[in-house]
Write a protein that holds these residues in place. Sequence first.
Motif, PDB file in Angstrom:
ATOM      1  N   LEU A 122      28.882  11.317  51.343  1.00 27.66           N
ATOM      2  CA  LEU A 122      28.751  12.759  51.142  1.00 27.66           C
ATOM      3  C   LEU A 122      28.562  13.479  52.472  1.00 27.66           C
ATOM      4  N   TYR A 123      27.677  12.977  53.316  1.00 27.29           N
ATOM      5  CA  TYR A 123      27.446  13.610  54.621  1.00 27.29           C
ATOM      6  C   TYR A 123      28.720  13.597  55.472  1.00 27.29           C
ATOM      7  N   ARG A 124      29.431  12.472  55.450  1.00 26.18           N
ATOM      8  CA  ARG A 124      30.646  12.371  56.270  1.00 26.18           C
ATOM      9  C   ARG A 124      31.711  13.355  55.788  1.00 26.18           C
ATOM     10  N   LEU A 125      31.842  13.505  54.495  1.00 23.62           N
ATOM     11  CA  LEU A 125      32.799  14.482  53.967  1.00 23.62           C
ATOM     12  C   LEU A 125      32.441  15.887  54.440  1.00 23.62           C
ATOM     13  N   LEU A 126      31.180  16.224  54.375  1.00 24.82           N
ATOM     14  CA  LEU A 126      30.750  17.547  54.823  1.00 24.82           C
ATOM     15  C   LEU A 126      31.022  17.734  56.313  1.00 24.82           C
ATOM     16  N   GLU A 127      30.675  16.758  57.110  1.00 25.31           N
ATOM     17  CA  GLU A 127      30.768  16.892  58.565  1.00 25.31           C
ATOM     18  C   GLU A 127      32.206  16.852  59.073  1.00 25.31           C
ATOM     19  N   ILE A 128      33.024  15.985  58.495  1.00 29.49           N
ATOM     20  CA  ILE A 128      34.350  15.721  59.056  1.00 29.49           C
ATOM     21  C   ILE A 128      35.454  16.526  58.365  1.00 29.49           C
ATOM     22  N   GLU A 129      35.305  16.785  57.073  1.00 31.41           N
ATOM     23  CA  GLU A 129      36.389  17.438  56.345  1.00 31.41           C
ATOM     24  C   GLU A 129      36.028  18.830  55.836  1.00 31.41           C
ATOM     25  N   ILE A 130      34.931  18.953  55.099  1.00 26.78           N
ATOM     26  CA  ILE A 130      34.671  20.189  54.356  1.00 26.78           C
ATOM     27  C   ILE A 130      34.305  21.346  55.278  1.00 26.78           C
ATOM     28  N   VAL A 131      33.284  21.172  56.090  1.00 25.42           N
ATOM     29  CA  VAL A 131      32.860  22.262  56.971  1.00 25.42           C
ATOM     30  C   VAL A 131      33.970  22.661  57.945  1.00 25.42           C
ATOM     31  N   PRO A 132      34.634  21.714  58.624  1.00 20.83           N
ATOM     32  CA  PRO A 132      35.726  22.125  59.523  1.00 20.83           C
ATOM     33  C   PRO A 132      36.846  22.867  58.799  1.00 20.83           C
ATOM     34  N   ALA A 133      37.230  22.432  57.616  1.00 18.22           N
ATOM     35  CA  ALA A 133      38.324  23.102  56.899  1.00 18.22           C
ATOM     36  C   ALA A 133      37.956  24.539  56.552  1.00 18.22           C
ATOM     37  N   PHE A 134      36.693  24.769  56.183  1.00 15.65           N
ATOM     38  CA  PHE A 134      36.272  26.121  55.799  1.00 15.65           C
ATOM     39  C   PHE A 134      36.234  27.054  57.002  1.00 15.65           C
ATOM     40  N   TYR A 135      35.800  26.559  58.137  1.00 18.12           N
ATOM     41  CA  TYR A 135      35.617  27.428  59.308  1.00 18.12           C
ATOM     42  C   TYR A 135      36.795  27.412  60.281  1.00 18.12           C
ATOM     43  N   ASP A 136      37.820  26.635  59.983  1.00 22.18           N
ATOM     44  CA  ASP A 136      39.027  26.627  60.822  1.00 22.18           C
ATOM     45  C   ASP A 136      39.885  27.818  60.402  1.00 22.18           C
ATOM     46  N   ARG A 137      39.921  28.899  61.204  1.00 20.74           N
ATOM     47  CA  ARG A 137      40.594  30.151  60.834  1.00 20.74           C
ATOM     48  C   ARG A 137      41.786  30.425  61.757  1.00 20.74           C
TER      49      ARG A 137
END
Length: 669
Positions: free
Chosen positions: A598-613
């Motif tokens: 869960l932590y790795r998904l948040l750190e590597i995929e989820i948070v970057p995808a949301f803030y990559d504009r």
Amino acid sequence: VRMLSMVSRERFSEAAQERSFLALYDAAIEYLDRARTAKDTWWSVRFPNLSTRPVAYFSAEFALHQSLPIYAGGLGVLAGDLCKEASDLGIPLVGVGFMYPQGYFHQRISSAQWQEEAYEQLNWDHAPVERLTDGNRPRLVLVPLGTRQVYISVWIVRLGRVRLFLLDTDLEENAPEDRELSARLYGGDRQMRLQQEIILGVGGVRVLRALGYDPMIWHLNEGHTAFLTLERIREALELGESFEAALKTVRSSTVFTTHTPVAAGHDAFPIHMVEAQLAGLWGACKQHQTDILDLGRYDNGDGSLFNMTALALRTTGGINAVSQLHGSVTREMWAPICSDLSGGARTVKVVTNGIHVPSWIAPDLARLFERHLGEEWLNHHDETDLWENIFSIPDEELWAVRQELRSYLIAFMRERARQLWAQEKASASRIAAAGTLLDPTALTIGFARRFAGYKRADLIFHDPERLARILTAPRRPVQIIFAGKAHPADEDGKRIVHETYKRAVDPSFGGRIAFMEDYDLHVAHFLVQGCDVWMNTPQKPYEASGTSGMKASVNGGIHLSVGDGWWAEGYTGSNGWLIEGAAEDDSSTTNAAEAEALYRLLEIEIVPAFYDRDKSGIPTRWLRIVKEAIRTVMPRFSARRMIKQYAQELYEPTARLAASSFPSRTTIG
């Protein structure tokens, strides 16, 4: 109803003279009449020979609207959505349940940060219900319970084309202890639970008979309702049928949906207790008392008990689980009984749960779909081809809607916090925990469901320091909103509520965690529409289906879940995220591995995808996943698909079998 009661007579008189208001009123009434009376419905066109006799749908709870709090969680939400979709499709369905005057409890978090339960008497004048009467007196039906008779009255809810009948024992004709039988949802001890289920099953059949209904199909939603099959067996025996013929008759016209993959979650009672409470029911069928009790007799390791799910499995013809994975679990769990079910018609099928899209879709998103997919999109929302066009919606328009929905959620939470402060003089920490520090532009994760040990709301706190770093990262903040109640008797669930709430007031998380008290349907709408990510972390395989993630997905909230329940078949690899840990039997090892995933998904995929504009501030990578989630979940996991599947795979075959097994009867018992 409550709003109308607050409008003065003078204002009604003024409105009656306003041409624009009357035009709006006439249009609304015309729309309602058309919805209730349209002849060419899906059911009438698809099954023209099955429109004269209804489907009787029994459930211990129904979640229709927050003004009628006769639901506790997912079972009731599923029942409510099924009834709404049945109305939309023109299925002649009548629902039977309980009118709980005190409903389910209201949740409050105490100053010691523990859940407190409060029950509130329903104000009948504010509820969308009517009592059925004979003249000026409530219409009453008698149900034998032990050596006495219990009176029940009936309330009706008009849900489009569907009629829902709710049973109530709070009558002056009853003894004080019997008046309490319908007071609360899932209250009291084991004996009270047994008495409630007899009232629901036996009383429900007698109410339908008294009202002149002759259902073609009887649908049991979970084992709580299974006593209806014993009442129908009794009816057939009193008509002179043999026990074997009576059982065949009941099986040939009855469908059973099981929702519980946990053995302890299936109601079971001591045989002697059931025998005593059914004492007044035997009558002319006394000689078959042992045969009838044997229908529920089952030993799941705790000795021979009267098991309500065993009773349902043995007395119904069409049986289904509520997800593909749950189907496998159910067949294994009930293998001793399933192996005895003769014929393909009595194998455990699967009808995966779905959601009533018109009830759960955000209005802003619905208007976006109207502009780009056509004004009739809602009438075709279960058609997969329609959703191939989702990628034609401009990213900037979809992102603007998603931003608005998140803002609505945060504003809603702040208003609730303001009310807590004004009405209860709540402490500063309680106001902060309610979400006043949340950021309407930050990545927002939602976790809202019943708090029980196997649902693991606390999994994400496995490494609190690491989680704090994720939530408070500069320029990429993340926030989590929790909501949900623990059953009053579930001490472990209450402990998890307590631990979660403590995190919401812990300064080390920087105000990035909130806990919304008193979760209900109204709160649920804001959460599933406003959260960017919907998190689900059950211990596999204990989540039978789950539907909250479906609601979030169709609104553009991306699902992040263990591969349990519906997500085991809903995840495609590109429409959300799958939490995968090591396949270990040891729960502590599993928890550690899945928390790490869960932590790795948040750190590597989820948070970057949301803030990559991009240059316009649009998260194009994120919106690709949003669109894929809508495209894949909307048609496959809608209640429309679910009801059509019930109709085609269970109702129609059952009705055909029932029609060939016995002639129509009008009044029995």
